[in-house]
Design a protein around this motif. Structure first.
Motif, mmCIF file in Angstrom:
data_model
loop_
_atom_site.group_PDB
_atom_site.id
_atom_site.type_symbol
_atom_site.label_atom_id
_atom_site.label_comp_id
_atom_site.label_asym_id
_atom_site.label_seq_id
_atom_site.Cartn_x
_atom_site.Cartn_y
_atom_site.Cartn_z
ATOM 1 N N PRO A 131 38.642 41.475 34.498
ATOM 2 C CA PRO A 131 39.028 40.354 35.359
ATOM 3 C C PRO A 131 40.251 40.674 36.210
ATOM 4 N N ILE A 190 38.096 36.071 43.286
ATOM 5 C CA ILE A 190 38.789 35.127 42.409
ATOM 6 C C ILE A 190 37.772 34.402 41.526
ATOM 7 N N GLY A 191 36.648 34.014 42.134
ATOM 8 C CA GLY A 191 35.595 33.377 41.360
ATOM 9 C C GLY A 191 35.020 34.317 40.304
ATOM 10 N N ALA A 194 37.374 34.438 37.369
ATOM 11 C CA ALA A 194 37.245 33.222 36.560
ATOM 12 C C ALA A 194 35.968 33.255 35.722
ATOM 13 N N TRP A 198 35.835 33.347 31.568
ATOM 14 C CA TRP A 198 35.104 32.307 30.835
ATOM 15 C C TRP A 198 33.985 32.903 29.990
#
Length: 303
Positions: A131, A190-191, A194, A198
């Motif tokens: 990430p 960025i997505g 995330a 998750w």
């Protein structure tokens, strides 16, 4: 005349006396810092030693820079070795031109070397930094904004990016605004970060699957941003080279996800005994009902 647009910086360089401070380089450096910081937190949170991510990244970053530049030069040789090319400019990394595919590939070689030296699992390291790499790419893309490069097709949308005439292609000198592909990809990255954070927590992704998910998600977005770009590129069957690369790498990442899920379910064990060292068995800790063939996060193995 467009009523609204995104302006481009008038310059990508600030001078501190005789020393040039290049925004492109700062974006890369900031991205690396964020990747190390987040990767270290993820590694430590799962029982790993502090500082390991930074130690390995010291190997990964220079390899990645060289790999990124080599990929760019090899896939865009005319600008450096063509009829009006300047070979010396192949060394001008600060002017932009780093191919992510080469950066990840050769950076992975550097990371593998660093992992071997520290006696840790390369897939476990890749999972920890995945990430952070996405966020580093999100930050690094703003270097393209400062350099006014790698923009997309002409557009009259309100968020169209204004490009100075000196940075436009020769056949579009009278077109002022273009798709801000740097912004599209930055938001996508960025997505991706995330999503990976998750999913890694929700599905206990380990043994390289977190990194594979990052690669699959990134390449899906890269395909459509690459499709919008109009900078010079080799094409094959109507698609740019990087589009085909995205497809191949995406399929490879999906295969890795499936194979790893079947062979190594669950996450890596990052715990270390107090007297653990960097040898083959460092980081192993007895656990009940451990299945034959499972490996811990701190075991030494090749990626």
């Amino acid at each position: 005349m467009d009523l609204a647009y995104l302006p481009s910086p008038s310059t990508g360089v600030l001078h501190l006396g005789p020393v040039p401070l290049r925004a492109y380089a700062f974006c890369i450096i900031l991205g690396v810092f964020v990747a190390i910081r987040l990767g270290n937190r993820r590694w430590a949170a799962r029982g790993g030693d502090q500082g390991v991510i930074a130690d390995v990244t010291i190997w990964a970053v220079p390899f990645g820079l060289v790999g990124g530049r080599l990929y760019h030069v090899i896939t865009s040789p005319d600008a450096y070795f063509g009829e009006h090319g300047e070979p010396i400019r192949a060394l001008y990394v600060w002017q932009g031109g780093l191919g992510i595919w080469g950066a990840i590939a050769l950076g992975g070689v550097g990371a593998w070397i660093g992992c071997r030296r520290r006696g840790i699992s390369f897939p476990a390291y890749a999972d920890a930094v995945a990430p952070g790499i996405a966020l580093a790419q999100a930050i690094g893309r703003w270097g393209n904004w400062f350099n006014q490069e790698l923009y997309g097709r002409p557009t009259t949308l309100p968020w169209g990016l204004e490009i100075d005439r000196a940075h436009r292609t020769s056949d579009m000198l009278d077109v002022a605004t273009y798709h801000p592909t740097f912004l599209y990809e930055s938001l996508w990255d960025i997505g991706v970060a995330a999503l990976v954070l998750w999913a890694a927590r929700r599905f206990a992704l380990g043994h390289g699957r977190t990194f594979a998910l990052y690669v699959a998600a990134y390449t899906a977005g890269r395909f459509w941003t690459e499709y919008l770009r109009i900078d010079e590129s080799h094409t094959f069957l109507g698609l740019r080279l990087n589009n085909w690369t995205s497809v191949v790498v995406f399929l490879g990442a999906v295969v890795c996800l499936v194979v790893s899920a079947r062979r190594h379910p669950g996450t890596d064990d990052m715990s270390r005994p107090k007297d653990g060292g960097g040898d083959e068995t460092a980081g192993q800790q007895p656990r009940p009902h451990r299945r034959a063939g499972d490996r811990t996060m701190c075991e030494k193995r090749s990626g």
